[in-house]
Design a protein around this motif. Structure first.
Motif, PDB file in Angstrom:
ATOM      1  N   SER A  41       1.018  -1.156  -0.440  1.00 17.54           N
ATOM      2  CA  SER A  41       0.139   0.060   0.040  1.00 17.54           C
ATOM      3  C   SER A  41       0.838   1.343   0.056  1.00 17.54           C
ATOM      4  CB  SER A  41      -0.955  -0.218   1.699  1.00 17.54           C
ATOM      5  OG  SER A  41      -0.200   0.043   2.329  1.00 17.54           O
ATOM      6  N   SER A  42       1.996   1.112  -0.321  1.00 12.03           N
ATOM      7  CA  SER A  42       3.321   2.154  -0.531  1.00 12.03           C
ATOM      8  C   SER A  42       3.558   3.338   1.449  1.00 12.03           C
ATOM      9  CB  SER A  42       2.320   3.458  -1.706  1.00 12.03           C
ATOM     10  OG  SER A  42       2.640   2.770  -2.417  1.00 12.03           O
ATOM     11  N   LYS A  43       2.784   2.122   1.982  1.00 12.46           N
ATOM     12  CA  LYS A  43       2.823   3.354   2.961  1.00 12.46           C
ATOM     13  C   LYS A  43       4.973   2.807   3.437  1.00 12.46           C
ATOM     14  CE  LYS A  43      -1.525   3.192   4.217  1.00 12.46           C
ATOM     15  NZ  LYS A  43      -2.731   2.225   5.454  1.00 12.46           N
ATOM     16  N   LEU A  44       4.943   3.370   4.410  1.00 15.02           N
ATOM     17  CA  LEU A  44       6.645   3.142   5.364  1.00 15.02           C
ATOM     18  C   LEU A  44       5.982   2.198   6.428  1.00 15.02           C
ATOM     19  CD1 LEU A  44       8.257   6.219   3.495  1.00 15.02           C
ATOM     20  CD2 LEU A  44       8.166   3.667   2.870  1.00 15.02           C
ATOM     21  N   PHE A  45       7.123   2.368   6.469  1.00 21.94           N
ATOM     22  CA  PHE A  45       7.307   1.179   8.105  1.00 21.94           C
ATOM     23  C   PHE A  45       8.382   0.888   9.352  1.00 21.94           C
ATOM     24  CE2 PHE A  45       2.991   0.432   6.608  1.00 21.94           C
ATOM     25  CZ  PHE A  45       2.137   0.670   7.402  1.00 21.94           C
ATOM     26  N   ILE A  90      -4.006   5.640  -7.550  1.00 23.22           N
ATOM     27  CA  ILE A  90      -4.931   5.574  -9.433  1.00 23.22           C
ATOM     28  C   ILE A  90      -3.749   4.836 -10.321  1.00 23.22           C
ATOM     29  CG2 ILE A  90      -6.524   6.762 -10.562  1.00 23.22           C
ATOM     30  CD1 ILE A  90      -7.291   8.370  -8.146  1.00 23.22           C
ATOM     31  N   ASN A  91      -4.933   4.079 -11.627  1.00 24.42           N
ATOM     32  CA  ASN A  91      -4.272   3.814 -12.782  1.00 24.42           C
ATOM     33  C   ASN A  91      -5.476   3.883 -13.485  1.00 24.42           C
ATOM     34  OD1 ASN A  91      -2.659   3.019 -14.860  1.00 24.42           O
ATOM     35  ND2 ASN A  91      -0.953   4.118 -13.262  1.00 24.42           N
ATOM     36  N   GLY A  92      -5.305   3.352 -15.195  1.00 24.39           N
ATOM     37  CA  GLY A  92      -5.836   2.982 -16.051  1.00 24.39           C
ATOM     38  C   GLY A  92      -5.317   3.308 -16.780  1.00 24.39           C
ATOM     39  N   SER A  93      -6.410   3.148 -18.207  1.00 20.92           N
ATOM     40  CA  SER A  93      -6.282   3.844 -19.178  1.00 20.92           C
ATOM     41  C   SER A  93      -5.688   5.288 -19.288  1.00 20.92           C
ATOM     42  CB  SER A  93      -7.354   4.231 -20.396  1.00 20.92           C
ATOM     43  OG  SER A  93      -8.237   4.902 -20.056  1.00 20.92           O
ATOM     44  N   GLY A  94      -4.536   5.579 -20.365  1.00 23.53           N
ATOM     45  CA  GLY A  94      -4.229   7.178 -20.867  1.00 23.53           C
ATOM     46  C   GLY A  94      -5.056   8.223 -21.119  1.00 23.53           C
ATOM     47  N   THR A  95      -6.221   7.941 -21.618  1.00 25.64           N
ATOM     48  CA  THR A  95      -7.155   9.175 -21.614  1.00 25.64           C
ATOM     49  C   THR A  95      -8.138   8.973 -20.290  1.00 25.64           C
ATOM     50  OG1 THR A  95      -7.901   8.325 -23.881  1.00 25.64           O
ATOM     51  CG2 THR A  95      -9.659   9.312 -22.487  1.00 25.64           C
ATOM     52  N   CYS A  96      -8.502   7.623 -19.565  1.00 24.60           N
ATOM     53  CA  CYS A  96      -9.011   8.134 -18.300  1.00 24.60           C
ATOM     54  C   CYS A  96      -8.300   9.094 -17.765  1.00 24.60           C
ATOM     55  CB  CYS A  96      -9.679   6.542 -17.967  1.00 24.60           C
ATOM     56  SG  CYS A  96      -9.789   5.877 -18.527  1.00 24.60           S
ATOM     57  N   LEU A  97      -6.918   8.889 -17.280  1.00 23.36           N
ATOM     58  CA  LEU A  97      -6.076   9.632 -16.265  1.00 23.36           C
ATOM     59  C   LEU A  97      -5.598  10.466 -16.878  1.00 23.36           C
ATOM     60  CD1 LEU A  97      -3.155   7.180 -15.642  1.00 23.36           C
ATOM     61  CD2 LEU A  97      -5.014   6.656 -14.645  1.00 23.36           C
ATOM     62  N   ALA A 135      -2.468  -3.697  -5.197  1.00 23.33           N
ATOM     63  CA  ALA A 135      -1.773  -2.263  -5.658  1.00 23.33           C
ATOM     64  C   ALA A 135      -2.406  -1.410  -5.665  1.00 23.33           C
ATOM     65  CB  ALA A 135      -0.927  -3.039  -6.853  1.00 23.33           C
ATOM     66  N   LEU A 136      -3.520  -1.181  -6.146  1.00 21.65           N
ATOM     67  CA  LEU A 136      -4.913  -0.090  -6.428  1.00 21.65           C
ATOM     68  C   LEU A 136      -5.693   0.141  -5.875  1.00 21.65           C
ATOM     69  CD1 LEU A 136      -3.925   0.294  -9.600  1.00 21.65           C
ATOM     70  CD2 LEU A 136      -2.574   1.317  -8.559  1.00 21.65           C
ATOM     71  N   ASP A 137      -5.793   1.537  -5.349  1.00 20.43           N
ATOM     72  CA  ASP A 137      -6.947   1.717  -5.053  1.00 20.43           C
ATOM     73  C   ASP A 137      -8.384   1.522  -5.500  1.00 20.43           C
ATOM     74  OD1 ASP A 137      -6.272   1.861  -2.117  1.00 20.43           O
ATOM     75  OD2 ASP A 137      -4.932   4.079  -2.815  1.00 20.43           O
ATOM     76  N   VAL A 298     -13.495   1.215 -11.385  1.00 20.68           N
ATOM     77  CA  VAL A 298     -13.889  -0.374 -11.057  1.00 20.68           C
ATOM     78  C   VAL A 298     -13.106   0.194  -9.656  1.00 20.68           C
ATOM     79  CG1 VAL A 298     -13.022  -2.612 -11.077  1.00 20.68           C
ATOM     80  CG2 VAL A 298     -13.407  -1.119 -12.800  1.00 20.68           C
ATOM     81  N   THR A 299     -13.779  -0.967  -8.244  1.00 22.19           N
ATOM     82  CA  THR A 299     -13.147  -0.379  -7.234  1.00 22.19           C
ATOM     83  C   THR A 299     -13.621  -2.312  -6.706  1.00 22.19           C
ATOM     84  OG1 THR A 299     -15.367   0.288  -6.309  1.00 22.19           O
ATOM     85  CG2 THR A 299     -13.146   2.274  -7.101  1.00 22.19           C
ATOM     86  N   THR A 300     -12.842  -2.512  -5.037  1.00 25.53           N
ATOM     87  CA  THR A 300     -13.585  -3.709  -4.838  1.00 25.53           C
ATOM     88  C   THR A 300     -13.849  -3.495  -3.620  1.00 25.53           C
ATOM     89  OG1 THR A 300     -10.846  -3.720  -3.952  1.00 25.53           O
ATOM     90  CG2 THR A 300     -11.056  -5.003  -6.201  1.00 25.53           C
TER      91      THR A 300
END
Length: 335
Positions: A41-45, A90-97, A135-137, A298-300
């Motif tokens: 989750s890209s947090k530092l511990f 966040i990530n996705g298609s180029g247009t959406c980003l 790896a994404l939210d 899209v989420t979970t």
């Protein structure tokens, strides 16, 4: 003086980072070295063992007023949960980003504690996979979910659509093109523009959404694109940014983009009318313009609260107004 914190990758230790606090910031004779580990989750511990050792060393030396400096150091180093929920991935298609950029900027002004991690576009399929792997939210995509993606917990919520546009390099002497003329270009029956410049087509992979949309323009267009993929020497751009960058810099270039991508990126491209119809939200809505690229989220069930609040903003009246400014026709219900 506030502690000066630095981090760098640990040699030979993937996922581990080394860091120091400047010796000028604390009353030590040497720098303190700490190790942190980056999780999914890209947090530092910080290692709890190292925290205990550092606390022991510091409390022997520092008087009470210096505890504030210690707390600043631990925060910079990555105390557990210090950044929890603050970074939205966040990530996705180029247009959406591209659409996400003005939304994130506007949201940052009203939610200053939130930051975004948005790397180079993975594409719809790549982003969905990363989301399902944890790896994404949020994945912002241009296609429906596949049955196996739904089975793994993917949840799709439609948002809108934007015109898929024919674009050329700025100096190309073209303002409008008919479906038949476009077929001739892609099939190789027309090889030069009216000024004598060689036509250079920038293709997308067969499985990409842009290619599928363009093929649906007409049976002749589907056949022409198939022939174009069989011709030697034509460039195939793997991502949206690669495609439009190639079209913009190659003399005589022609390819596809979206109205949203062109408007947000302020790209040096010429947007071509199709059959005399200008691509816009209005012509897309009334059916006059035939090419559209869907935009969905899209989420979970693992959606963090910070990401959920951001999506509420995106779907709010203010969020919709921002995207409409950049060529998005809001559909919400997917129609």
């Amino acid at each position: 003086m506030q502690p000066s914190c630095r981090r760098w990758p640990s040699p030979g230790k993937p996922g581990l980072f080394l860091g120091t606090i400047s010796k000028n910031a604390l009353p030590f004779s040497t720098n303190i070295i700490y190790v942190v580990e980056r999780n999914w989750s890209s947090k530092l511990f910080m290692s709890s063992i190292l925290q205990e050792e550092i606390m022991h060393r510091v409390t022997r030396i520092l008087r009470p007023p210096f505890y504030l400096l210690l707390m600043a150091f631990l925060f910079c180093a990555g105390m557990p949960d210090a950044l929890a929920g603050d970074t939205i991935r966040i990530n996705g298609s180029g247009t959406c980003l591209e659409m996400m950029k003005p939304l994130m900027k506007a949201y940052g002004k009203v939610s200053r504690g939130v930051s975004f991690n948005m790397e180079k576009p993975l594409g719809s399929s790549g982003a969905i996979k990363a989301l399902l792997d944890g790896a994404l939210d949020i994945a912002v995509v241009a296609r429906p979910l596949k049955p196996e993606e739904i089975a793994r917990g993917g949840k799709l919520k439609p948002f809108g659509k934007t015109p898929l546009v024919i674009v050329t390099e700025k100096r190309t002497p073209l303002k409008t093109i008919t479906t038949r003329e476009l077929e001739d270009v892609y099939a190789g029956r027309t090889l030069k523009w009216s000024n004598g410049e060689t036509i250079r087509i920038i293709l997308r992979p067969n499985e990409e959404t842009d290619t599928k949309i363009l093929k649906h323009l007409s049976p002749g267009m589907a056949e022409a694109i198939t022939k174009a993929h069989q011709r030697r020497g034509l460039m195939i751009a793997m991502t949206d940014p690669e495609s439009i960058e190639a079209v913009s810099r190659i003399a005589g270039g022609i390819g596809t983009s979206t109205l949203t991508h062109v408007l947000v990126g302020k790209l040096p491209l010429k947007v071509i009318d199709l059959n005399g119809v200008k691509p816009s939200r209005k012509t897309l809505k009334d059916g006059a313009y035939p090419l559209a690229k869907e935009i969905s989220f899209v989420t979970t069930d693992r959606l963090p609260n910070a990401a959920s609040r951001f999506l509420e903003f995106v779907y709010s009246k203010k969020g919709r107004a921002i995207t409409e400014k950049y060529g998005v026709l809001i559909t919400i219900d997917g129609k």
